[in-house]
Design an enzyme around this catalytic site. Structure first.
Site, mmCIF file in Angstrom:
data_model
loop_
_atom_site.group_PDB
_atom_site.id
_atom_site.type_symbol
_atom_site.label_atom_id
_atom_site.label_comp_id
_atom_site.label_asym_id
_atom_site.label_seq_id
_atom_site.Cartn_x
_atom_site.Cartn_y
_atom_site.Cartn_z
ATOM 1 N N ARG A 88 0.846 -1.202 0.000
ATOM 2 C CA ARG A 88 0.000 0.000 0.000
ATOM 3 C C ARG A 88 0.879 1.249 0.000
ATOM 4 N NH1 ARG A 88 -2.874 -3.334 3.761
ATOM 5 N NH2 ARG A 88 -4.878 -3.991 2.918
ATOM 6 N N ASN A 120 -5.617 4.445 -0.582
ATOM 7 C CA ASN A 120 -4.451 3.904 0.147
ATOM 8 C C ASN A 120 -3.153 4.614 -0.227
ATOM 9 O OD1 ASN A 120 -5.136 1.819 1.982
ATOM 10 N ND2 ASN A 120 -5.863 0.609 0.241
ATOM 11 N N HIS A 175 -3.737 0.658 8.663
ATOM 12 C CA HIS A 175 -4.296 -0.305 7.714
ATOM 13 C C HIS A 175 -3.128 -0.916 6.948
ATOM 14 C CE1 HIS A 175 -7.113 -2.120 5.032
ATOM 15 N NE2 HIS A 175 -6.894 -1.325 4.012
#
Ligand code: APR
Length: 316
Positions: A88, A120, A175
């Site tokens: 990402r 992202n 994340h």
């Protein structure tokens, strides 16, 4: 009168989210993308599904932001997605430029909206969107935790052969592969997971959830996940539009909570008509706190790279 939701980025995630939100029936949708005719074509196709699915909501596509004016919620998915072999973080500087430009337009046309960031690397992009917008943090937050927990919940439900409805889970942190699933708070029908599954199995499922996005990228080969991400976006949009006061894991700009300052990281929050109405603070064990700090440090590294790039841009 229906609410108004704009989705920026008419690619896999944005278009699927727009489809789901249009399907709810209580929000008109505007789909914005830079590619000529793409959002118009997708939106018209979705509009024509209205009579079949029973949605009277409108949905239109546009390459500019005029039609999005005064949206209640704006979802930002614009950017490039991962390909196999990319993390990402590889998306960082390209998506930083895209989300900066998008946010300026969003703020100009919908000064009172609530922004849900999706692009992202999510935590760093939220930081960029938050800082660019100048909005209070309650009106700018990101989608990651709902998706990460959905993956974890799916694997637990499969393993135990129980309904996904009865599996509750939380994740904290960025994340990324160092997200922090809170196994202590993971329950099945209210029963702690540790009573139902061997520790080793739990850890296997944690690892699979952490790498859940990568697993999909490997299979798709030409893009990244979008069905579960768009479902997660829709749950957050619904929590806001219906003022549901849902407690969901989201990426939020922290101001001292969990010992973290001025950084966007995933935490449990309350979502309602005011946006992110509260950061829920839970007492962490020493290990959990250390894992969260590590995860926050990875986010900080990306934020520093963005700051440096912006500084260089300013000097150039
Ligand atoms: N303004 C509006 N739309 C843009 C812009 C911009 N400045 N730049 C790019 N886009 C659009 C692209 O034209 C494309 O249609 O964003 C869309 C992205 O779609 P996909 O490539 O299909 O990517 P998607 O799978 O939807 O993922 C979007 O969400 O989950 C994250 O990692 C993912 O960052 C990625 C984002």
């Amino acid at each position: 009168m229906r609410s108004k939701v704009t989705v920026v980025g008419a690619g896999n995630v944005g278009a699927t989210a727009a489809q789901r939100i249009h399907g709810l029936g209580y929000a008109d949708v505007v789909l914005v993308d830079v590619v000529p005719d793409l959002p118009q074509g997708k939106a018209l196709d979705m509009l024509e599904s209205g009579p079949v699915i029973g949605s009277d909501a409108s949905i239109i596509g546009s390459n500019t932001y005029e039609a999005s004016a005064n949206s209640d919620v704006v979802v930002i998915t614009a950017g490039i997605a991962r390909k196999p072999g990319m993390s990402r973080d590889d998306l960082l500087l390209t998506n930083m430029k895209i989300t900066s430009a998008v946010t300026q337009e969003v703020v100009k046309h919908s000064p009172n909206c609530i922004i849900i960031a999706v692009t992202n690397p999510l935590d760093a992009m939220l930081q960029n969107i938050y800082e660019t917008s100048g909005f209070p943090r309650s009106r700018v937050f990101g989608m990651a935790g709902v998706l990460d927990t959905a993956r974890f919940r799916t694997f637990i439900a499969q393993e135990l052969n129980v309904s996904v409805d009865d599996v509750q889970a939380y994740v904290l942190g960025g994340h990324g592969d160092d997200m922090v699933p809170l196994v202590r708070y993971t329950t099945v029908g209210g029963i702690p997971i540790s009573d139902l599954m061997a520790e080793e199995k739990v850890q296997q499922l944690v690892t699979r959830a952490r790498q859940g996005g990568g697993e999909i990228v490997q299979l798709l080969k030409t893009g990244s996940a979008f069905y579960a991400p768009s479902a997660s976006i829709t749950q957050m949009v619904e929590a806001v539009l219906l003022d549901r006061k849902r407690i969901l894991p989201c990426c939020a700009y922290l101001q001292g909570e969990y010992g973290i300052n001025d950084l966007c990281v995933g935490v449990p929050v309350k979502l309602g008509a005011g946006g992110m109405e509260q950061v829920i603070q839970i007492k962490l064990t020493r290990d959990e706190q250390a894992a969260l700090k590590r995860s926050a440090a990875s986010v900080k590294e990306l934020v520093d790279v963005m700051r440096k790039a912006k500084g260089q841009g300013a000097k150039a």
